[in-house]
Design a protein around this motif. Structure first.
Motif, PDB file in Angstrom:
ATOM      1  N   GLU A 181      -0.907 -50.438  20.096  1.00 32.38           N
ATOM      2  CA  GLU A 181       0.446 -50.577  19.569  1.00 32.38           C
ATOM      3  C   GLU A 181       0.646 -52.328  19.565  1.00 32.38           C
ATOM      4  OE1 GLU A 181       4.715 -49.889  20.987  1.00 32.38           O
ATOM      5  OE2 GLU A 181       3.362 -48.287  21.857  1.00 32.38           O
ATOM      6  N   LEU A 182      -0.005 -52.789  20.463  1.00 37.89           N
ATOM      7  CA  LEU A 182      -0.109 -54.374  20.518  1.00 37.89           C
ATOM      8  C   LEU A 182      -0.916 -55.097  19.541  1.00 37.89           C
ATOM      9  CD1 LEU A 182       0.591 -54.871  24.318  1.00 37.89           C
ATOM     10  CD2 LEU A 182       2.296 -55.036  22.492  1.00 37.89           C
ATOM     11  N   GLY A 183      -2.019 -54.358  18.938  1.00 42.07           N
ATOM     12  CA  GLY A 183      -2.856 -54.770  18.211  1.00 42.07           C
ATOM     13  C   GLY A 183      -4.054 -55.518  18.941  1.00 42.07           C
ATOM     14  N   LEU A 184      -4.279 -54.897  19.969  1.00 42.67           N
ATOM     15  CA  LEU A 184      -5.438 -55.392  20.730  1.00 42.67           C
ATOM     16  C   LEU A 184      -6.502 -54.394  20.590  1.00 42.67           C
ATOM     17  CD1 LEU A 184      -3.448 -56.309  24.113  1.00 42.67           C
ATOM     18  CD2 LEU A 184      -5.080 -57.836  22.729  1.00 42.67           C
ATOM     19  N   PRO A 185      -7.755 -54.738  20.771  1.00 42.04           N
ATOM     20  CA  PRO A 185      -8.967 -53.792  20.609  1.00 42.04           C
ATOM     21  C   PRO A 185      -8.789 -52.678  21.715  1.00 42.04           C
ATOM     22  CG  PRO A 185      -9.685 -56.017  21.085  1.00 42.04           C
ATOM     23  CD  PRO A 185      -8.417 -56.099  20.966  1.00 42.04           C
ATOM     24  N   GLU A 186      -9.363 -51.571  21.372  1.00 41.94           N
ATOM     25  CA  GLU A 186      -9.457 -50.444  22.460  1.00 41.94           C
ATOM     26  C   GLU A 186     -10.649 -50.670  23.463  1.00 41.94           C
ATOM     27  OE1 GLU A 186      -7.536 -47.511  21.966  1.00 41.94           O
ATOM     28  OE2 GLU A 186      -6.765 -47.784  20.101  1.00 41.94           O
ATOM     29  N   SER A 187     -11.510 -51.488  23.063  1.00 37.01           N
ATOM     30  CA  SER A 187     -12.495 -51.880  24.018  1.00 37.01           C
ATOM     31  C   SER A 187     -12.146 -52.604  25.311  1.00 37.01           C
ATOM     32  CB  SER A 187     -13.604 -52.652  23.155  1.00 37.01           C
ATOM     33  OG  SER A 187     -12.888 -54.018  22.654  1.00 37.01           O
ATOM     34  N   LEU A 188     -10.867 -52.975  25.136  1.00 41.45           N
ATOM     35  CA  LEU A 188     -10.349 -53.542  26.338  1.00 41.45           C
ATOM     36  C   LEU A 188     -10.017 -52.629  27.512  1.00 41.45           C
ATOM     37  CD1 LEU A 188      -7.915 -56.163  25.086  1.00 41.45           C
ATOM     38  CD2 LEU A 188     -10.062 -56.837  25.579  1.00 41.45           C
ATOM     39  N   ASN A 189     -10.251 -51.272  27.005  1.00 36.72           N
ATOM     40  CA  ASN A 189      -9.905 -50.196  27.947  1.00 36.72           C
ATOM     41  C   ASN A 189     -10.975 -49.774  28.811  1.00 36.72           C
ATOM     42  OD1 ASN A 189      -8.637 -48.093  29.346  1.00 36.72           O
ATOM     43  ND2 ASN A 189      -8.670 -46.787  27.580  1.00 36.72           N
ATOM     44  N   ARG A 190     -11.636 -50.600  29.514  1.00 37.64           N
ATOM     45  CA  ARG A 190     -12.812 -50.505  30.313  1.00 37.64           C
ATOM     46  C   ARG A 190     -12.474 -51.226  31.873  1.00 37.64           C
ATOM     47  NH1 ARG A 190     -15.247 -54.799  26.691  1.00 37.64           N
ATOM     48  NH2 ARG A 190     -15.735 -56.409  28.426  1.00 37.64           N
ATOM     49  N   PRO A 191     -12.981 -50.669  32.640  1.00 43.14           N
ATOM     50  CA  PRO A 191     -12.957 -51.114  34.134  1.00 43.14           C
ATOM     51  C   PRO A 191     -13.074 -52.518  34.165  1.00 43.14           C
ATOM     52  CG  PRO A 191     -14.380 -49.226  34.180  1.00 43.14           C
ATOM     53  CD  PRO A 191     -14.192 -49.646  32.713  1.00 43.14           C
ATOM     54  N   ASP A 192     -13.851 -53.382  33.658  1.00 41.96           N
ATOM     55  CA  ASP A 192     -14.185 -55.037  33.640  1.00 41.96           C
ATOM     56  C   ASP A 192     -13.078 -55.643  33.144  1.00 41.96           C
ATOM     57  OD1 ASP A 192     -15.332 -54.108  31.266  1.00 41.96           O
ATOM     58  OD2 ASP A 192     -17.007 -55.835  31.776  1.00 41.96           O
ATOM     59  N   MET A 193     -12.145 -54.810  32.110  1.00 43.16           N
ATOM     60  CA  MET A 193     -11.218 -55.499  31.673  1.00 43.16           C
ATOM     61  C   MET A 193      -9.780 -55.038  32.089  1.00 43.16           C
ATOM     62  SD  MET A 193     -12.356 -58.105  30.113  1.00 43.16           S
ATOM     63  CE  MET A 193     -11.360 -58.365  28.668  1.00 43.16           C
ATOM     64  N   LEU A 194      -9.256 -54.124  31.263  1.00 40.53           N
ATOM     65  CA  LEU A 194      -7.976 -53.842  31.488  1.00 40.53           C
ATOM     66  C   LEU A 194      -7.497 -52.410  32.162  1.00 40.53           C
ATOM     67  CD1 LEU A 194      -5.653 -55.243  28.456  1.00 40.53           C
ATOM     68  CD2 LEU A 194      -6.293 -56.282  30.715  1.00 40.53           C
ATOM     69  N   GLU A 195      -8.627 -51.696  32.134  1.00 36.54           N
ATOM     70  CA  GLU A 195      -8.466 -50.313  32.587  1.00 36.54           C
ATOM     71  C   GLU A 195      -8.344 -49.995  34.035  1.00 36.54           C
ATOM     72  OE1 GLU A 195      -9.147 -46.252  33.994  1.00 36.54           O
ATOM     73  OE2 GLU A 195     -10.338 -47.995  34.639  1.00 36.54           O
ATOM     74  N   PHE A 196      -7.258 -49.243  34.280  1.00 39.44           N
ATOM     75  CA  PHE A 196      -7.012 -49.200  36.036  1.00 39.44           C
ATOM     76  C   PHE A 196      -6.342 -47.628  36.310  1.00 39.44           C
ATOM     77  CE2 PHE A 196      -4.347 -50.308  39.600  1.00 39.44           C
ATOM     78  CZ  PHE A 196      -5.054 -50.584  40.335  1.00 39.44           C
ATOM     79  N   HIS A 197      -7.383 -47.089  36.748  1.00 39.51           N
ATOM     80  CA  HIS A 197      -7.105 -45.621  37.279  1.00 39.51           C
ATOM     81  C   HIS A 197      -6.513 -44.971  35.902  1.00 39.51           C
ATOM     82  CE1 HIS A 197      -8.048 -46.149  41.138  1.00 39.51           C
ATOM     83  NE2 HIS A 197      -7.182 -47.224  41.348  1.00 39.51           N
ATOM     84  N   GLY A 198      -7.039 -44.909  34.741  1.00 42.58           N
ATOM     85  CA  GLY A 198      -6.704 -44.196  33.795  1.00 42.58           C
ATOM     86  C   GLY A 198      -5.546 -44.901  32.842  1.00 42.58           C
ATOM     87  N   ASP A 199      -4.790 -45.706  33.517  1.00 44.15           N
ATOM     88  CA  ASP A 199      -3.831 -46.709  32.496  1.00 44.15           C
ATOM     89  C   ASP A 199      -4.681 -48.010  32.262  1.00 44.15           C
ATOM     90  OD1 ASP A 199      -1.825 -44.736  33.150  1.00 44.15           O
ATOM     91  OD2 ASP A 199      -1.285 -46.055  35.031  1.00 44.15           O
ATOM     92  N   VAL A 200      -3.703 -48.957  31.541  1.00 42.81           N
ATOM     93  CA  VAL A 200      -3.997 -50.304  31.631  1.00 42.81           C
ATOM     94  C   VAL A 200      -3.201 -51.150  32.352  1.00 42.81           C
ATOM     95  CG1 VAL A 200      -5.272 -50.122  29.335  1.00 42.81           C
ATOM     96  CG2 VAL A 200      -2.910 -50.860  29.289  1.00 42.81           C
ATOM     97  N   ALA A 201      -3.560 -52.087  33.136  1.00 44.78           N
ATOM     98  CA  ALA A 201      -2.856 -52.862  33.988  1.00 44.78           C
ATOM     99  C   ALA A 201      -2.875 -54.340  33.366  1.00 44.78           C
ATOM    100  CB  ALA A 201      -3.431 -52.826  35.472  1.00 44.78           C
TER     101      ALA A 201
END
Ligand code: GLC
Length: 492
Positions: A181-201
């Motif tokens: 939705e914010l135009g950010l790459p889905e690849s940021l959804n990983r533990p060393d980036m934004l992923e946090f317990h199934g969410d993004v933080a």
């Protein structure tokens, strides 16, 4: 020998700034640190959401962005340390409180609203918004600004990013679909980036991508590397610990000065406490409490957000026991609904012993620091804490937990002793009801000996809580962030 300091252009990004919008200590820091930086010759701007009440007179439209829905207005006022850039978006402008709706729940469009704040900050950093001003450093504060360093690293901006943790307990967690939705790459959804317990933080954006990380006391910088205080981010923080520095907050010592404070009636200093006695009487009169000097009960105050972090529940639980002692309590603050209700109920139950005001009021805060004898701050964790610094400046002795910035700024009278010249308050080992009661008892014992108590008050008032040391520490961080930035860009 003094080395010359390079003058920098610094963009602050935050969700609060005093006196425009204040929920907690963050607002004070986002006002006072720019002021100290400006005094050192740096050029500072603060990017702040334009919540509705902020859309006040005097702001000048700078530019509009994107499809024209979003615009930037500049506010210059004598009570602001530097020009403030208000980000006007439909989402922010519909708010009358930065974080919560009237029923106390969070705004439903937080991710979009603060997502936009981060994106615009990065665009300013890239020089895309204003042709005549682009920063060397973008200094972001707390989760609301966590996406700015992400965008800046995606776009390989030459400006460096610094992310300051004021409170790790707020992470800005949202469903991962927000990335697209914010135009950010889905690849940021990983533990060393934004992923946090199934969410993004959002906070992980700052923690993972900023060139340098800071937090607001050395002790908290250590604590957040452990599971007890790390809120699940300890692994990431340990991984980036070389970039993490604890810098103790200062306070604006001109605003908070008992010798000149226009918000109190009777000014005083460490040489003469008679003004403080008068302030004490004036404070009690607000609640129509009369007492002669002979039967005066010590006043224990609590000023701040009513949240479990601050241990307000412990104070309430300890009340029946505490009120067996010769003492009165004054509580100022707003916050969580159940705690607000409990405070109101206690005030009804003990009308002349428990004096409460459950709406934050800056000028009453000054009166309380001036008129009280002690400050109760049984925090469960405390990144820095400002109330204890304000209190000490007014000779109000803190009774507080040995955690975070509290442990860095308050030295226990019974542990270090008066002869050391360092004693400034009383520390409880743990945030528990029994430790609180025991520590209040120790403080009351000292209070019973006016000579020793006044020595303690003078020590507390003598503490240097100015920004002088911190501002130099931040200058080093900015330089090191810039150096890291150059390295990163060269390595690409
Ligand atoms: C947050 C923290 C507090 C700190 C303040 C300013 O409110 O809870 O400890 O003093 O930020 O940094």
């Amino acid at each position: 020998m003094q080395t010359a300091v390079r003058k920098l252009r610094i963009l602050f990004v935050a969700a609060e700034m005093a006196p425009l919008v204040k929920v907690g200590g963050l607002a004070d820091v986002v006002a006072a640190l720019p002021q100290a930086l400006v005094a050192r010759g740096h050029e500072v701007r603060v990017l702040l959401p334009a919540y509705r009440p902020l859309l006040t007179r005097g702001a000048r439209r700078l530019t509009s962005l994107g499809d024209g829905r979003v615009s930037l207005a500049e506010l210059r006022r004598p009570d602001l340390p530097c020009p403030v850039w208000l980000l006007e978006t439909p989402a922010f402008m519909a708010r009358d409180h930065p974080y919560s709706r009237p029923d106390g729940t969070a705004w439903a469009d937080d991710a979009q609203a603060f997502g936009e704040l981060g994106r615009v900050a990065a665009e300013i950093a890239a020089g895309k918004v204003l042709t005549d001003w682009n920063p060397d450093v973008v200094h972001c504060h707390d989760w609301h600004t966590g996406l700015a360093p992400v965008w800046m690293s995606l776009k390989a901006t030459s400006a460096a990013s610094v992310f300051t943790i004021h409170n790790l307990a707020f992470a800005g967690r949202f469903h991962p679909s927000i990335l697209a939705e914010l135009g950010l790459p889905e690849s940021l959804n990983r533990p060393d980036m934004l992923e946090f317990h199934g969410d993004v933080a959002f906070i992980k954006g700052g923690l993972s991508c900023a060139d340098e990380l800071t937090t607001v006391s050395p002790r908290y910088a250590q604590e957040i590397l452990t599971p007890e205080f790390g809120n699940g981010f300890e692994g990431l923080l340990r991984h980036r610990r070389e970039r993490l520095t604890g810098i103790l907050n200062g306070i604006d010592t001109r605003l908070w000065n008992p010798a000149t404070d226009p918000l109190i009636e009777h000014v005083f200093d460490a040489a003469d406490f008679s003004g403080k006695c008068l302030e004490r009487r004036r404070l009690l009169q607000r609640w129509r409490v009369q007492e002669s000097d002979k039967e005066a009960l010590p006043v224990l105050a609590s000023v701040g957000r009513l949240t479990p972090q601050k241990g307000v529940d412990l104070l309430l639980e300890a009340l029946p026991e505490l009120l067996h002692r010769r003492l009165r309590l004054v509580v100022l603050g707003s916050g969580e609904a159940d705690l607000e209700q409990a405070v109101v109920a206690a005030a009804r139950r003990w009308p002349d012993r428990f004096l409460a005001h459950s709406r934050f009021d800056e000028s009453l805060a000054h009166s309380i620091y001036a008129g009280a004898d002690m400050l109760a701050m049984p925090s469960r964790f405390e990144p820095c804490g400002l109330s204890q610094l304000y209190a000490m400046r007014y000779g109000t002795v803190p009774v507080t937990t040995a955690v975070g910035g509290l442990a860095d700024t308050v030295f226990d009278a019974d542990t270090v002793g008066l002869a050391s010249g360092k004693a400034t308050g009383f520390l409880m080992a743990e945030a528990t009801v029994s430790d609180l009661i025991e520590t209040v008892d120790r403080a009351l014992q000292w209070h019973g000996d006016p000579r020793r108590w006044q020595a303690l008050m003078r020590n507390a008032m003598g503490r240097d809580s100015s920004w002088a040391a911190a501002v130099r520490a931040y200058e080093k961080i900015y330089e090191s962030a810039l150096a890291r930035r150059v390295d990163t860009l060269q390595a690409r």
